[in-house]
Design an enzyme around this catalytic site. Structure first.
Site, PDB file in Angstrom:
ATOM      1  N   ALA A   1      40.603  39.472  29.983  1.00 31.60           N
ATOM      2  CA  ALA A   1      41.299  38.272  30.443  1.00 31.60           C
ATOM      3  C   ALA A   1      40.818  37.947  31.846  1.00 31.60           C
ATOM      4  O   ALA A   1      40.196  38.782  32.513  1.00 31.60           O
ATOM      5  CB  ALA A   1      42.807  38.487  30.464  1.00 31.60           C
ATOM      6  N   LYS A   2      41.054  36.755  32.289  1.00 32.07           N
ATOM      7  CA  LYS A   2      40.814  36.398  33.692  1.00 32.07           C
ATOM      8  C   LYS A   2      41.684  35.206  34.004  1.00 32.07           C
ATOM      9  O   LYS A   2      41.985  34.389  33.136  1.00 32.07           O
ATOM     10  CB  LYS A   2      39.340  36.032  33.898  1.00 32.07           C
ATOM     11  CG  LYS A   2      38.900  35.984  35.349  1.00 32.07           C
ATOM     12  CD  LYS A   2      38.872  37.349  36.013  1.00 32.07           C
ATOM     13  CE  LYS A   2      37.504  37.783  36.355  1.00 32.07           C
ATOM     14  NZ  LYS A   2      37.393  39.090  36.973  1.00 32.07           N
ATOM     15  N   GLY A   3      42.119  35.120  35.267  1.00 33.11           N
ATOM     16  CA  GLY A   3      42.969  34.006  35.643  1.00 33.11           C
ATOM     17  C   GLY A   3      42.724  33.627  37.077  1.00 33.11           C
ATOM     18  O   GLY A   3      41.954  34.280  37.780  1.00 33.11           O
TER      19      GLY A   3
ATOM     20  N   ASP B   1      41.016  39.991  42.528  1.00 30.55           N
ATOM     21  CA  ASP B   1      39.674  39.453  42.342  1.00 30.55           C
ATOM     22  C   ASP B   1      39.386  38.649  43.612  1.00 30.55           C
ATOM     23  O   ASP B   1      40.069  38.805  44.614  1.00 30.55           O
ATOM     24  CB  ASP B   1      39.675  38.570  41.074  1.00 30.55           C
ATOM     25  CG  ASP B   1      38.304  38.323  40.500  1.00 30.55           C
ATOM     26  OD1 ASP B   1      37.931  39.012  39.552  1.00 30.55           O
ATOM     27  OD2 ASP B   1      37.599  37.418  40.986  1.00 30.55           O
TER      28      ASP B   1
END
Ligand code: NAD
Length: 463
Positions: A152-154, A193
């Site tokens: 996942a990434k957000g 991140d």
């Protein structure tokens, strides 16, 4: 200086034979000319070579590896698209009393092997597609490491430097609230991140926990140790780069002792990797930061050079016989080049001039696709980011284990377990490299995709 060699017994050894002269590895032909490219499509340094988006790269790599292995095309089709992408409006009251509405995303790619896992970034250029592409990369990275997580990434499209600490805290708490139904220790576990840090993760954990009515440290990793963060998490990506560099040098040679190494970027990844490699007997001859680098063919005292975190941009102030630009550092006559700063630095413009015998990717996506091809043609192995810098997500997994078990591990245990995981991943990728056509990057993706496909096939499609 040891002589680096290719193992003749190795079924698909590249054309070059490494021999070391004057502290460097050269190919036997003496030629550096060529017959003729991250989870992180970060900064593009090449005007001439268009940068692929993170999504384009992830989809291209999926298709390319799917062609090489026996995989159900229906599984490939499922993996080419994310499971879900959440787009949320994040209204934040600024310090002057006005309200600004930011856009936030959480792309959840695939969870067949476990809960979604991936960072949250605050950057003005965060987009839906970028989150999808980077989320796919996280799926591959977790699978290469055999970690029971999906990808996942957000992020939020915002310049975090334009916000005060209070504004960033309000943004983080509101973003967490908007995502509350779709994240959790058993569903989706964010991490820091670009533009976010342990404090951001502590706010996220607190906001989630307040709404759940119980302290839930396992909802996020990369937290400060005082609230369930793991020892050794910050240094883990650099440590894994060092471990994998050591394995790769042992594979092509006898060991690290005297191996000359140039490291671009002296931040968390670069400085931790350089110092460990130095401790383990390598000769770290060049390091750099955004301003340029220092070069000493006799080896630098890496522990006395402050890292980006300790003293930003201090590299050029160190005593050394020579300074080099970042471009020159990449082309130094060394055994191993570790690009550990930003993406897209080894491009089709300079790939023919790289003199290192081995490239180990510390940064995310430092090698463009075209450069990958040129280096492969020249017989220069590139050990990919999804393997080399995967220590970060691996220790994040350890952090999650500690959180859900309410038991913390010592730094020694974290480092021992990390080494064991990295060794295991190296062995699996090495085996794939020796049994499949292609590069080390191809081999890492073959391992990842095979594991994900096996899990999809075992679970089946329901209904
Ligand atoms: P950092 O901010 O700690 O350090 C970055 C270093 O690179 C600094 O020394 C900076 O001066 C230098 N730098 C910046 N721009 C440069 C340029 N144009 N040319 C040369 N040097 C430049 O960053 P980091 O956490 O070490 O991350 C480095 C890379 O590794 C990034 O690609 C990041 O995505 C990747 N990565 C980081 C982690 C992590 O958890 N820190 C994990 C995996 C991958």
């Amino acid at each position: 200086m040891p002589e680096l060699r290719r193992d003749d017994a190795k079924p698909k050894s590249p054309d070059r034979v490494m021999t070391s002269t004057s502290g460097a590895i050269h190919d036997d032909s003496g030629s550096t000319d060529s017959a003729d490219d991250d989870p992180d499509a970060t900064e593009d340094r090449s005007d001439a070579e268009p940068t692929e988006t993170a999504l384009e790269t992830a989809q291209r790599q999926l298709c390319s590896v799917a062609d090489r292995i026996d995989i159900d095309p229906n599984v490939v089709e499922r993996l080419a698209e994310p499971k879900r992408v959440h787009e949320v409006a994040v209204p934040v009251e600024l310090d002057d009393g006005s309200v600004e509405v930011f856009t936030g995303y959480r792309a959840q790619h695939d969870s067949v092997r476990g809960p979604y896992k991936g960072g949250i970034r605050y950057h003005p250029e965060v987009t839906r597609d970028e989150c999808v592409g980077l989320g796919m990369w996280m799926t591959w990275k977790c699978a290469v490491m055999d970690i029971p997580f999906g990808g996942a990434k957000g992020g939020v499209a915002v310049d975090p430097k334009s916000l005060s600490d209070d504004e960033r805290e309000r943004l983080t708490r509101r973003f967490t609230q908007e995502l509350r139904d779709v994240i959790g220790p058993n569903t989706d576990i964010p991490a820091p991140d670009m533009g976010t840090d342990p404090q951001t993760m502590a706010w996220l954990m607190d906001a989630y926990s307040m709404q759940e009515g119980e302290t839930t440290p396992g909802v996020v990793t990369g937290k400060p140790p005082s609230v369930g963060g793991s020892e050794g998490r910050d240094a883990a990506p650099g440590r894994s780069v060092a471990i994998i560099t050591r394995r790769a040098v042992e594979y092509y040679d006898d060991g690290l002792e005297g191996t000359s190494i140039a490291v671009q970027g002296y931040g968390s990844v670069g400085a931790n990797a350089a110092r460990l490699l130095d401790d383990w007997g390598a000769n770290v001859v060049a390091v750099s930061d955004v301003n340029g680098g220092v070069y000493d063919p006799d080896g630098l005292e890496t522990r006395s050079i402050p890292s980006h975190d300790e003293e930003p941009e201090a590299v050029m102030r160190q005593d050394a016989p020579r300074t080099v630009t970042n471009d020159e550092l990449l082309e130094l006559d060394v055994d191993v080049l570790v690009p550990a700063a930003i993406g897209n630095v080894v491009t089709r413009e300079n790939a023919s001039d790289i003199q290192a015998a081995l490239v180990v990717e510390g940064a995310n996506g430092p090698t463009t696709s075209r450069a990958d091809e040129i280096l492969a043609d020249r017989g220069i192995p590139v050990i990919p980011d999804v393997l080399a810098n995967a220590g970060g997500v691996t220790v994040s997994y350890f952090e999650w284990l500690q959180d859900i078990n309410r038991r913390s591990w010592s730094l020694e245990r974290v480092n021992e377990e990390l080494e064991s995981e990295m060794d295991g991943a190296w062995e699996t990728v090495r085996e794939a490299y020796e049994t499949h056509e292609g590069t080390w990057r191809d081999a890492a993706y073959v391992v990842a995709l095979s594991r994900i496909a096996d899990a999809h096939e075992a679970r089946g499609l329901w209904p």
